[in-house]
Design a protein around this motif. Structure first.
Motif, PDB file in Angstrom:
ATOM      1  N   PHE A   6     -31.487 -35.891  61.216  1.00 39.23           N
ATOM      2  CA  PHE A   6     -31.651 -35.676  59.781  1.00 39.23           C
ATOM      3  C   PHE A   6     -30.731 -34.544  59.327  1.00 39.23           C
ATOM      4  CE2 PHE A   6     -33.444 -34.355  55.796  1.00 39.23           C
ATOM      5  CZ  PHE A   6     -33.874 -35.548  55.233  1.00 39.23           C
ATOM      6  N   LEU A   8     -30.188 -31.572  57.716  1.00 42.14           N
ATOM      7  CA  LEU A   8     -30.841 -30.407  57.123  1.00 42.14           C
ATOM      8  C   LEU A   8     -29.824 -29.408  56.596  1.00 42.14           C
ATOM      9  CD1 LEU A   8     -33.567 -29.857  59.842  1.00 42.14           C
ATOM     10  CD2 LEU A   8     -34.046 -30.227  57.424  1.00 42.14           C
ATOM     11  N   ARG A  56     -36.641 -38.178  65.073  1.00 43.93           N
ATOM     12  CA  ARG A  56     -38.017 -38.672  65.038  1.00 43.93           C
ATOM     13  C   ARG A  56     -38.777 -38.325  66.312  1.00 43.93           C
ATOM     14  NH1 ARG A  56     -40.465 -42.404  62.029  1.00 43.93           N
ATOM     15  NH2 ARG A  56     -38.482 -43.006  61.075  1.00 43.93           N
ATOM     16  N   TYR A  93     -37.482 -35.159  53.334  1.00 44.98           N
ATOM     17  CA  TYR A  93     -37.560 -34.871  54.768  1.00 44.98           C
ATOM     18  C   TYR A  93     -38.772 -35.611  55.337  1.00 44.98           C
ATOM     19  CZ  TYR A  93     -37.905 -32.409  59.176  1.00 44.98           C
ATOM     20  OH  TYR A  93     -37.979 -32.124  60.513  1.00 44.98           O
ATOM     21  N   PRO A  94     -38.623 -36.388  56.439  1.00 47.77           N
ATOM     22  CA  PRO A  94     -39.660 -37.355  56.800  1.00 47.77           C
ATOM     23  C   PRO A  94     -40.720 -36.912  57.796  1.00 47.77           C
ATOM     24  CG  PRO A  94     -37.655 -37.809  58.039  1.00 47.77           C
ATOM     25  CD  PRO A  94     -37.353 -36.625  57.153  1.00 47.77           C
ATOM     26  N   TRP A  95     -40.643 -35.694  58.349  1.00 44.92           N
ATOM     27  CA  TRP A  95     -41.528 -35.360  59.462  1.00 44.92           C
ATOM     28  C   TRP A  95     -42.265 -34.042  59.221  1.00 44.92           C
ATOM     29  CZ3 TRP A  95     -36.174 -35.996  61.516  1.00 44.92           C
ATOM     30  CH2 TRP A  95     -35.871 -37.349  61.746  1.00 44.92           C
TER      31      TRP A  95
END
Length: 296
Positions: A6, A8, A56, A93-95
């Protein structure tokens, strides 16, 4: 370093912190250089650090640390990360992510230790304390299972290294050490609590002594050989002997520990040699240390 990382940046982390923890909005946020492979670190003010998974596969470690770090902290002789806040997916942001208290110190560097014997004693004290933990419902430690489970990936890495002659790895010699490790008796005792990722980058040293152990994303129970990594990834021969004696390691466990450490290095070197200089350099150090010690 990996597919699916990702992207960042400081601005995104600043927005995540402000939305989730308004009391910390406005504090300086800056990327902290790290040799880590699955998390990014951002200083938050002077006393905190934000740790966010880059991929992930690192997301599952967040919940593991949130559950176990508060339970383990009082049982260990060395400081460990203190969870100050649990972040959630937001702003694209996915987590999940974490805010920890900043711990002072510097990661030790193999070949540049001023008090290696004292550090070996400190590391043995930490490993002994981990093994003494009796908390129930321990998860299975990452890398804590049978050595044979690493065989296919280790042999594949050796074949990759045969195709990279500039690395200078004696692939026949490392294969022999690996096969010797596979023949060692498996751990027949009960599983013990392990950190399971005692890499130099997960340790902090202050005034030549171990001051903190970081990154408990692999924590759990398994074969005690898994926590012998520092013997070859950090400690010179004399300090390595002190580490072994302090832990009273039997021959079979020592051979398995050496095999596990070698396997990790063999897999890491072709994977990280162009993307993570710290991991690649430590992998080369491990291979040299193991071959120099080999007593098959």
């Amino acid at each position: 370093m990996h597919h699916g990382m990702f992207p960042l940046d400081d601005a995104l982390v600043r927005r995540l912190v402000a939305a989730r923890f308004p009391r910390w909005a406005g504090l300086p946020v800056r990327r902290w250089p790290s040799g880590g492979t699955v998390n990014a670190m951002y200083r938050l003010g002077e006393d905190m650090v934000v740790r966010l998974p880059l991929v992930r596969s690192g997301a599952k470690d967040v919940a593991l640390e949130h559950r176990w770090l508060p339970r383990l902290a009082s049982l260990l002789p060395t400081a460990v990360p203190e969870v100050l806040g649990a972040g959630e997916p937001a702003e694209g942001y996915p987590w999940p992510w974490s805010v920890y208290r900043w711990l002072p110190g510097e990661p030790p560097r193999a070949g540049d230790l001023r008090a290696p014997v004292a550090l070996a004693e400190d590391l043995a004290g930490f490993v002994t304390a981990m093994r003494s933990v009796t908390l129930p419902d321990a998860p299975k430690a990452h890398r804590g299972g049978p050595l044979a489970a690493l065989d296919a990936e280790t042999r594949s890495a050796i074949e990759q290294l045969r195709g990279i002659p500039e690395e200078g790895v004696d692939c026949d010699a490392v294969t022999a050490v690996w096969e010797h490790a596979l023949r060692a008796p498996v751990w027949a005792g009960p599983p013990v609590w392990l950190h399971a990722d005692l890499m130099p980058g997960n340790l902090l040293v202050d005034r030549d002594r171990l001051s903190a152990v970081l990154d408990f994303g692999c924590v759990g129970a398994g074969d005690p050989a898994c926590d012998l990594f520092p013997a070859w990834n950090l400690l010179p021969p004399r300090a390595r002997a002190v580490f072994r004696a302090a832990l009273d390691v039997d021959d079979a466990t020592w051979v398995r520990g050496r095999g596990r450490t070698l396997s990790q290095a063999l897999i890491a070197l072709p994977y990280y040699r162009e993307t993570n200089s710290a991991m690649a350099a430590n992998a080369r150090h491990v291979i040299r240390s193991v071959l120099a010690e080999d007593q098959r």
